[in-house]
Design an enzyme around this catalytic site. Sequence first.
Site, PDB file in Angstrom:
ATOM      1  N   HIS A 173      -1.636  -5.429   5.573  1.00  0.00           N
ATOM      2  CA  HIS A 173      -1.089  -6.259   6.659  1.00  0.00           C
ATOM      3  C   HIS A 173      -2.134  -6.590   7.730  1.00  0.00           C
ATOM      4  O   HIS A 173      -1.969  -7.534   8.475  1.00  0.00           O
ATOM      5  CB  HIS A 173       0.175  -5.632   7.253  1.00  0.00           C
ATOM      6  CG  HIS A 173      -0.061  -4.509   8.203  1.00  0.00           C
ATOM      7  ND1 HIS A 173      -0.278  -3.218   7.794  1.00  0.00           N
ATOM      8  CD2 HIS A 173      -0.133  -4.488   9.552  1.00  0.00           C
ATOM      9  CE1 HIS A 173      -0.452  -2.452   8.854  1.00  0.00           C
ATOM     10  NE2 HIS A 173      -0.374  -3.190   9.940  1.00  0.00           N
ATOM     11  N   LYS A 212      -4.647   9.337  14.920  1.00  0.00           N
ATOM     12  CA  LYS A 212      -3.298   9.263  15.494  1.00  0.00           C
ATOM     13  C   LYS A 212      -3.293  10.082  16.774  1.00  0.00           C
ATOM     14  O   LYS A 212      -4.125  10.964  16.975  1.00  0.00           O
ATOM     15  CB  LYS A 212      -2.289   9.894  14.530  1.00  0.00           C
ATOM     16  CG  LYS A 212      -2.150   9.118  13.240  1.00  0.00           C
ATOM     17  CD  LYS A 212      -0.719   8.664  13.054  1.00  0.00           C
ATOM     18  CE  LYS A 212      -0.530   7.899  11.787  1.00  0.00           C
ATOM     19  NZ  LYS A 212      -0.380   6.465  11.968  1.00  0.00           N
ATOM     20  N   HIS A 247      -7.158  -0.664   5.951  1.00  0.00           N
ATOM     21  CA  HIS A 247      -7.256  -1.563   7.108  1.00  0.00           C
ATOM     22  C   HIS A 247      -8.672  -1.607   7.678  1.00  0.00           C
ATOM     23  O   HIS A 247      -9.224  -2.651   7.981  1.00  0.00           O
ATOM     24  CB  HIS A 247      -6.292  -1.129   8.214  1.00  0.00           C
ATOM     25  CG  HIS A 247      -4.883  -0.940   7.747  1.00  0.00           C
ATOM     26  ND1 HIS A 247      -4.318  -1.737   6.784  1.00  0.00           N
ATOM     27  CD2 HIS A 247      -3.916  -0.058   8.109  1.00  0.00           C
ATOM     28  CE1 HIS A 247      -3.061  -1.346   6.574  1.00  0.00           C
ATOM     29  NE2 HIS A 247      -2.808  -0.322   7.365  1.00  0.00           N
ATOM     30  N   LYS A 279       0.839  -1.174   0.000  1.00  0.00           N
ATOM     31  CA  LYS A 279       0.000   0.000   0.000  1.00  0.00           C
ATOM     32  C   LYS A 279       0.886   1.241   0.000  1.00  0.00           C
ATOM     33  O   LYS A 279       2.036   1.109   0.406  1.00  0.00           O
ATOM     34  CB  LYS A 279      -0.956  -0.007   1.184  1.00  0.00           C
ATOM     35  CG  LYS A 279      -0.299   0.336   2.531  1.00  0.00           C
ATOM     36  CD  LYS A 279      -1.307   0.374   3.626  1.00  0.00           C
ATOM     37  CE  LYS A 279      -1.850   1.751   3.878  1.00  0.00           C
ATOM     38  NZ  LYS A 279      -1.131   2.531   4.894  1.00  0.00           N
TER      39      LYS A 279
HETATM   40  C1  BG6 Z   1      -0.043   1.601   8.229  1.00  0.00           C
HETATM   41  C2  BG6 Z   1      -0.235   3.090   8.231  1.00  0.00           C
HETATM   42  O1  BG6 Z   1      -0.580   1.042   7.056  1.00  0.00           O
HETATM   43  O2  BG6 Z   1      -0.704   1.038   9.364  1.00  0.00           O
HETATM   44  C3  BG6 Z   1       0.353   3.673   9.516  1.00  0.00           C
HETATM   45  O3  BG6 Z   1       0.405   3.649   7.104  1.00  0.00           O
HETATM   46  C4  BG6 Z   1      -0.288   3.001  10.717  1.00  0.00           C
HETATM   47  O4  BG6 Z   1       0.146   5.073   9.575  1.00  0.00           O
HETATM   48  C5  BG6 Z   1      -0.190   1.485  10.597  1.00  0.00           C
HETATM   49  O5  BG6 Z   1       0.391   3.451  11.880  1.00  0.00           O
HETATM   50  C6  BG6 Z   1      -0.977   0.811  11.700  1.00  0.00           C
HETATM   51  O6  BG6 Z   1      -0.700  -0.558  11.719  1.00  0.00           O
HETATM   52  P1  BG6 Z   1      -0.806  -1.397  13.058  1.00  0.00           P
HETATM   53  O7  BG6 Z   1      -0.545  -2.803  12.647  1.00  0.00           O
HETATM   54  O8  BG6 Z   1       0.226  -0.844  13.986  1.00  0.00           O
HETATM   55  O9  BG6 Z   1      -2.199  -1.167  13.589  1.00  0.00           O
END
Ligand code: BG6
Length: 503
Positions: A176, A339, A239, A146
Amino acid sequence: MTSPAQIVILGASGDLTLKKLMPALVGAARAGKRAFSVVGVSRSELDDDAFRARVADALDDDARAAFGDLAPRVHYQPADVSDEASLRALSERLDELAGGEEVGRLFYLALKPELFAPAVSALSDVGLLPRGCGREGAFRRLVIEKPFGSDLASARRLNAELHALLDEDQIFRIDHYLGKETVQNLLGFRFHNAIFEPLWSRHHVELVQITVAEDIAVEKGRAAFYDGTGAVRDVVQNHMLQVLALVAMEPPVSLAPEAIRDQKVQVLRALRAPDREDILRHSVRGQYTAGEVGGREARAYLDEEGVPEGSTTETYAAVRASIDTWRWSGVPFLLRHGKRLRKKYTEVQVQFRTPPLQLFNRPEGMDDAEFSRRLRDGSLCQIRPNVLTLSIQPREAISLSFGVKRPGAAMVMSPARLDFDYRDAFDAKSAPAYERLILDALAGDATLFLRADEIEASWAFADALLDGWAAADAPLAPYPAGSDGPDAADALFEGCEGGWSRG
Ligand code: BG6
């Protein structure tokens, strides 16, 4: 065991490779499910040993100790996707490393998004990535990171560019979140347990809320990218909508990748952002100001290194979406991501409807008429809806809240809950998301990767929300770092019981 495949990482000197991919590959090698070698590729002039040293430096102690086994199978080849001669040299090196054997190859694009299409076309030009080799044996597959596009039009363009050179079954678009154990469990939980499915619809569900809260700020060195991206494009479009799709999809007919992805895309296509008339009432865009996170002072987004002065990029988004299907019509899906919030947690809450009549918890001495009147005017409302909480991270758990009679002569109901926690139930720690996903891509299993139409449907939603904000000139709600986000987001519960989960 099939013959060892080659994982060719383009962008091997970047952060993603060193921080996420190599630790995942060390884990995958340790798991020993599949033999593979790794060839790092980037423009830096390194040799095998120098690359191995860089990788080892970036690993934590545990992974570094395990790296010894994989290290001899980690190689490096300098190449630049805009330099055909260097790609031909890469091709020769890969053949040489394969020792004359026909091996499968997984090309992992850990590159800047603007290089995705040029890289695929360059690999294809030198014959490294021919069409039609998605299946087993000497497969040629592509893993693409991504962000996949920055809106619907660019995602479509990128899909068209990929499809001009490759078959869909060669393309593995990664998110992911789908590699997380608890995200996969959404499918298992819903379709293995017959007791919830009959309740999983507008008839019994009042609302669904999904939270992806992060306490971190925009990471160092990422401000320029993030500022051009914002919370909706960075996390909501991908996500969060993946989690939503798994929560709201219809049952698949099997666990075949296409059966699951067909259902996910249907629900994403039916997902609606608030209409123009409702956009300001049913969504909030916010940006963090200075505050305190985990007991430490935290600066404002505008004071982060690399954020342009006066930026109006959102670091928080909340939206009341709806899904126009028979199952979900009229049920609000409340999505929230930001965030620099109070704490990091990802959670889904399915809130069930309350019983039609309140029979319990009448204060002592109150007569029938007064009890009914007080319930009607809302001054006495002790019914709590049953809530099913699916905690994705960092807690990996499922809990169900319900009411129980408090011991004693009066019929007074108290809140209680049933809890399941992965940590207590299983010894094994979940494998990191990237480890699982890379092994799946090697095995050619696309279940946990995004199909072209899924990505496009998700962008259509993100575009509708962002266009709605632009058209309504939606204000930017400030929220202090370390808080739960702008108070304005509480209004998204209009007409419903309850409020945002606190993780
Ligand atoms: C990423 C974003 O895809 O996912 C980040 O670009 C974010 O900004 C991250 O912090 C969050 O992933 P996880 O697995 O920590 O929830």
